[in-house]
Design an enzyme around this catalytic site. Structure first.
Site, PDB file in Angstrom:
ATOM      1  N   LYS A  80     -15.187  12.030 -17.067  1.00  0.00           N
ATOM      2  CA  LYS A  80     -15.787  11.326 -15.932  1.00  0.00           C
ATOM      3  C   LYS A  80     -16.404  12.341 -14.977  1.00  0.00           C
ATOM      4  CE  LYS A  80     -15.978   7.762 -12.724  1.00  0.00           C
ATOM      5  NZ  LYS A  80     -15.525   6.489 -12.219  1.00  0.00           N
ATOM      6  N   HIS A 134      -9.701  -6.658 -16.219  1.00  0.00           N
ATOM      7  CA  HIS A 134     -10.914  -5.877 -16.443  1.00  0.00           C
ATOM      8  C   HIS A 134     -10.885  -5.066 -17.752  1.00  0.00           C
ATOM      9  CE1 HIS A 134     -14.400  -3.397 -15.539  1.00  0.00           C
ATOM     10  NE2 HIS A 134     -13.648  -2.336 -15.781  1.00  0.00           N
ATOM     11  N   ASN A 143     -20.645   2.606 -18.390  1.00  0.00           N
ATOM     12  CA  ASN A 143     -20.606   1.141 -18.482  1.00  0.00           C
ATOM     13  C   ASN A 143     -20.529   0.643 -19.914  1.00  0.00           C
ATOM     14  OD1 ASN A 143     -20.690   0.745 -15.723  1.00  0.00           O
ATOM     15  ND2 ASN A 143     -22.928   0.907 -15.683  1.00  0.00           N
ATOM     16  N   HIS A 169     -18.059  -7.613 -18.215  1.00  0.00           N
ATOM     17  CA  HIS A 169     -18.246  -8.264 -16.916  1.00  0.00           C
ATOM     18  C   HIS A 169     -18.605  -9.740 -17.087  1.00  0.00           C
ATOM     19  CE1 HIS A 169     -19.129  -4.237 -14.649  1.00  0.00           C
ATOM     20  NE2 HIS A 169     -17.845  -4.528 -14.658  1.00  0.00           N
ATOM     21  N   ARG A 223     -17.743   8.024  10.697  1.00  0.00           N
ATOM     22  CA  ARG A 223     -18.761   8.440   9.712  1.00  0.00           C
ATOM     23  C   ARG A 223     -18.192   9.346   8.634  1.00  0.00           C
ATOM     24  NH1 ARG A 223     -21.567   8.564  14.417  1.00  0.00           N
ATOM     25  NH2 ARG A 223     -22.982   6.793  14.613  1.00  0.00           N
TER      26      ARG A 223
HETATM   27  N1  LIG Z   1     -14.586   3.095  -7.866  1.00  0.00           N
HETATM   28  C1  LIG Z   1     -14.783   3.116  -9.155  1.00  0.00           C
HETATM   29  O1  LIG Z   1     -15.504   3.968  -9.694  1.00  0.00           O
HETATM   30  C2  LIG Z   1     -14.095   2.084  -9.999  1.00  0.00           C
HETATM   31  C3  LIG Z   1     -14.075   2.237 -11.383  1.00  0.00           C
HETATM   32  C4  LIG Z   1     -13.375   1.298 -12.136  1.00  0.00           C
HETATM   33  C5  LIG Z   1     -12.707   0.247 -11.505  1.00  0.00           C
HETATM   34  N2  LIG Z   1     -12.765   0.140 -10.147  1.00  0.00           N
HETATM   35  C6  LIG Z   1     -12.054  -0.958  -9.453  1.00  0.00           C
HETATM   36  O2  LIG Z   1     -10.653  -0.795  -9.674  1.00  0.00           O
HETATM   37  C7  LIG Z   1     -10.018  -2.070  -9.529  1.00  0.00           C
HETATM   38  C8  LIG Z   1      -9.008  -2.246 -10.636  1.00  0.00           C
HETATM   39  O3  LIG Z   1      -8.045  -1.222 -10.549  1.00  0.00           O
HETATM   40  P1  LIG Z   1      -6.574  -1.414 -11.166  1.00  0.00           P
HETATM   41  O4  LIG Z   1      -6.687  -1.877 -12.557  1.00  0.00           O
HETATM   42  O5  LIG Z   1      -5.823  -0.186 -10.864  1.00  0.00           O
HETATM   43  O6  LIG Z   1      -6.056  -2.681 -10.343  1.00  0.00           O
HETATM   44  P2  LIG Z   1      -4.973  -2.839  -9.170  1.00  0.00           P
HETATM   45  O7  LIG Z   1      -5.178  -1.871  -8.099  1.00  0.00           O
HETATM   46  O8  LIG Z   1      -5.002  -4.289  -8.825  1.00  0.00           O
HETATM   47  O9  LIG Z   1      -3.596  -2.514  -9.908  1.00  0.00           O
HETATM   48  C9  LIG Z   1      -3.149  -3.335 -10.948  1.00  0.00           C
HETATM   49  C10 LIG Z   1      -1.747  -3.905 -10.660  1.00  0.00           C
HETATM   50  O10 LIG Z   1      -0.778  -2.899 -10.915  1.00  0.00           O
HETATM   51  C11 LIG Z   1       0.054  -2.719  -9.776  1.00  0.00           C
HETATM   52  N3  LIG Z   1       0.443  -1.305  -9.808  1.00  0.00           N
HETATM   53  C12 LIG Z   1      -0.371  -0.233  -9.611  1.00  0.00           C
HETATM   54  N4  LIG Z   1       0.312   0.895  -9.842  1.00  0.00           N
HETATM   55  C13 LIG Z   1       1.568   0.541 -10.193  1.00  0.00           C
HETATM   56  C14 LIG Z   1       2.724   1.274 -10.578  1.00  0.00           C
HETATM   57  N5  LIG Z   1       2.725   2.603 -10.691  1.00  0.00           N
HETATM   58  N6  LIG Z   1       3.862   0.582 -10.850  1.00  0.00           N
HETATM   59  C15 LIG Z   1       3.878  -0.780 -10.783  1.00  0.00           C
HETATM   60  N7  LIG Z   1       2.804  -1.521 -10.455  1.00  0.00           N
HETATM   61  C16 LIG Z   1       1.666  -0.866 -10.163  1.00  0.00           C
HETATM   62  C17 LIG Z   1      -0.784  -3.137  -8.607  1.00  0.00           C
HETATM   63  O11 LIG Z   1       0.022  -3.496  -7.506  1.00  0.00           O
HETATM   64  C18 LIG Z   1      -1.529  -4.318  -9.196  1.00  0.00           C
HETATM   65  O12 LIG Z   1      -0.710  -5.463  -9.189  1.00  0.00           O
HETATM   66  C19 LIG Z   1     -11.126  -3.100  -9.541  1.00  0.00           C
HETATM   67  O13 LIG Z   1     -11.299  -3.606  -8.239  1.00  0.00           O
HETATM   68  C20 LIG Z   1     -12.359  -2.336  -9.980  1.00  0.00           C
HETATM   69  O14 LIG Z   1     -13.555  -2.841  -9.434  1.00  0.00           O
HETATM   70  C21 LIG Z   1     -13.441   1.035  -9.395  1.00  0.00           C
HETATM   71 ZN   LIG Z   2     -14.208  -0.296 -16.192  1.00  0.00          ZN
END
Ligand SMILES: NC(=O)c1ccc[n+]([C@@H]2O[C@H](COP(=O)([O-])OP(=O)(O)OC[C@H]3O[C@@H](n4cnc5c(N)ncnc54)[C@H](O)[C@@H]3O)[C@@H](O)[C@H]2O)c1
Ligand SMILES: [Zn+2]
Length: 376
Positions: A234, A274, A252, A259, A129
């Site tokens: 944020k 994204h 958003n 999206h 939890r």
């Molecule tokens: N929780 C929230 O409030 C929130 C907000 C926005 C987005 N998200 C989520 O975040 C996700 C997208 O995150 P993202 O863009 O970081 O994607 P990701 O985690 O897939 O990372 C993008 C790519 O970069 C690589 N990578 C990451 N750090 C690296 C580094 N330092 N060096 C080399 N490669 C690296 C990863 O392995 C991956 O291939 C989505 O699933 C989205 O829904 C969540």
């Molecule tokens: Zn976003």
């Protein structure tokens, strides 16, 4: 700007009562993670969740650092990419965390981008939890957006992020030098979210970015500054509206159109990631606001010029391959949003840094706008 200075490192505090936490931003934090954790958390065990791109670059340094400070750590490396944010992988992570005998004062550590952060955070929120949770975001997107605010989750076959819990981290360590290994395309995609904070309510920041974006990409103090301002923005929104009942929806901006475009390209990252969808979406949101006579068309032009300068796509025609028609895009928007009597909720703007939540946008206006844009 209210970011506290401990040059060159920055600290943004998120004052959420008994769930308050610090975000540290600066170079070299990975090596110091152990000390930062032991000074804040009681537990001396950690389960690190990471992905196959990040592990070879940074896992050993983190494990060594933790060991030096007396933290016993185990790790799990998962495939990279959005597909990893699944119920199956959640089960694997929970099982590993339990097998490592992580107790409530011990920590799950997310070492990776938003995918790993959302997945590991969900596991930390439900194992026993709730156990302690440390975010070490490694992508620009995760440093400025997903690691702050406590939204965690995985995708379902019914859609993105449909399963999850709110579970705030206990500490966020944004090591800005880690971003040097991120691909230029992923860096740009994260930058769209940085620019978003200027466009929401900070016109001075947007202007600063127009002048300094190259230095943000190169690294150095401007990168730290841009990430710190983004995290502060944020944090401010999250503190005011932790569970997205109102103001948090402003985050958003650009995402309604974005999206829909992600869905229209079947989440195929070769065509659109994204942040790229958000970049196009933010330009569309400004153009749509101008069409509704809320803002000047010059503002939309200015947004487009800046995002184009950094190398982001800004128009639907920048997306490779065929896009579906306006009616299909509108359907995707309607599925993504709460619709009341044919009226949609949108983030619109009165100008740069003057965004607001509009909950009475007629779907017919959106449809004719999209038709016009796709015809160009
Ligand atoms: N929780 C929230 O409030 C929130 C907000 C926005 C987005 N998200 C989520 O975040 C996700 C997208 O995150 P993202 O863009 O970081 O994607 P990701 O985690 O897939 O990372 C993008 C790519 O970069 C690589 N990578 C990451 N750090 C690296 C580094 N330092 N060096 C080399 N490669 C690296 C990863 O392995 C991956 O291939 C989505 O699933 C989205 O829904 C969540
Ligand atoms: Zn976003």
């Amino acid at each position: 700007m209210t970011v506290q200075s401990r040059s060159p490192e920055r600290l943004v505090h998120v004052p959420l009562g008994d769930r308050a936490y610090d975000i540290l931003i600066g170079p070299g934090l990975l090596a110091r993670a152990g000390g930062e954790i032991t000074s804040r958390l009681k537990g001396r065990k950690a389960a690190i969740i990471t992905d196959e791109h990040v592990a070879p670059l940074y896992l050993e340094a983190l494990m060594d650092g933790l060991q030096t400070d007396g933290i016993e750590a185990v790790s799990l490396t998962l495939p990279a990419g959005e597909k990893t944010k699944s119920f199956d992988h959640l089960a694997t992570v929970c099982d590993m965390v339990l097998a490592a005998r992580i107790e409530r004062n011990d920590a799950v550590i997310a070492l990776g981008g938003g995918v790993i952060g959302d997945l590991a955070g969900f596991a930390a929120g439900i194992v026993r939890r709730g156990v302690r949770f440390v975010q070490i975001p490694t992508s620009l997107l995760s440093q400025v957006d997903s690691s702050v605010g406590g939204k965690t989750g995985v995708n379902s076959r019914h859609g993105k992020n449909l399963l999850g819990v709110f579970h705030q981290p206990d500490l966020v360590l944004a090591d800005t030098s880690i971003l040097d290994t991120l691909s230029p395309r992923e860096f740009r995609a994260g930058y769209a979210e940085v620019a978003k904070y200027g466009l929401i309510d900070n016109p001075a920041f947007f202007e600063w970015l127009e002048k300094n974006w190259q230095k943000v990409f190169e690294g150095g103090p401007e990168r730290i500054e841009a990430i710190a301002v983004s995290c502060q923005s944020k944090a401010d929104v999250v503190v005011e509206d932790e569970r997205e009942m109102g103001r948090r929806a402003l985050l958003n901006l650009g995402h309604t159109f974005g999206h829909a475009l992600e869905a229209a390209t079947q989440y195929d990252s070769k065509r659109l990631v994204h942040g790229e969808g958000v970049a196009i979406g933010m330009v569309l949101a400004h153009e749509f606001s101008a069409r509704l006579n809320l803002a000047s068309p010059d503002d939309a032009k200015r947004v487009e010029e800046h995002l184009k300068a950094v190398g982001l796509p800004t128009k639907m025609s920048d997306i490779p391959g065929e896009l579906p028609g306006a009616d299909v895009l509108l359907d995707a928007i309607m599925q993504d949003k709460k619709v009341k009597g044919g009226k949609l909720t949108f983030i619109l703007t009165r100008g740069i840094g003057q965004s607001f939540v509009a909950d009475d946008v007629p779907s017919s206006e959106v449809l004719s706008f999209l038709k016009e844009k796709l015809a160009k």
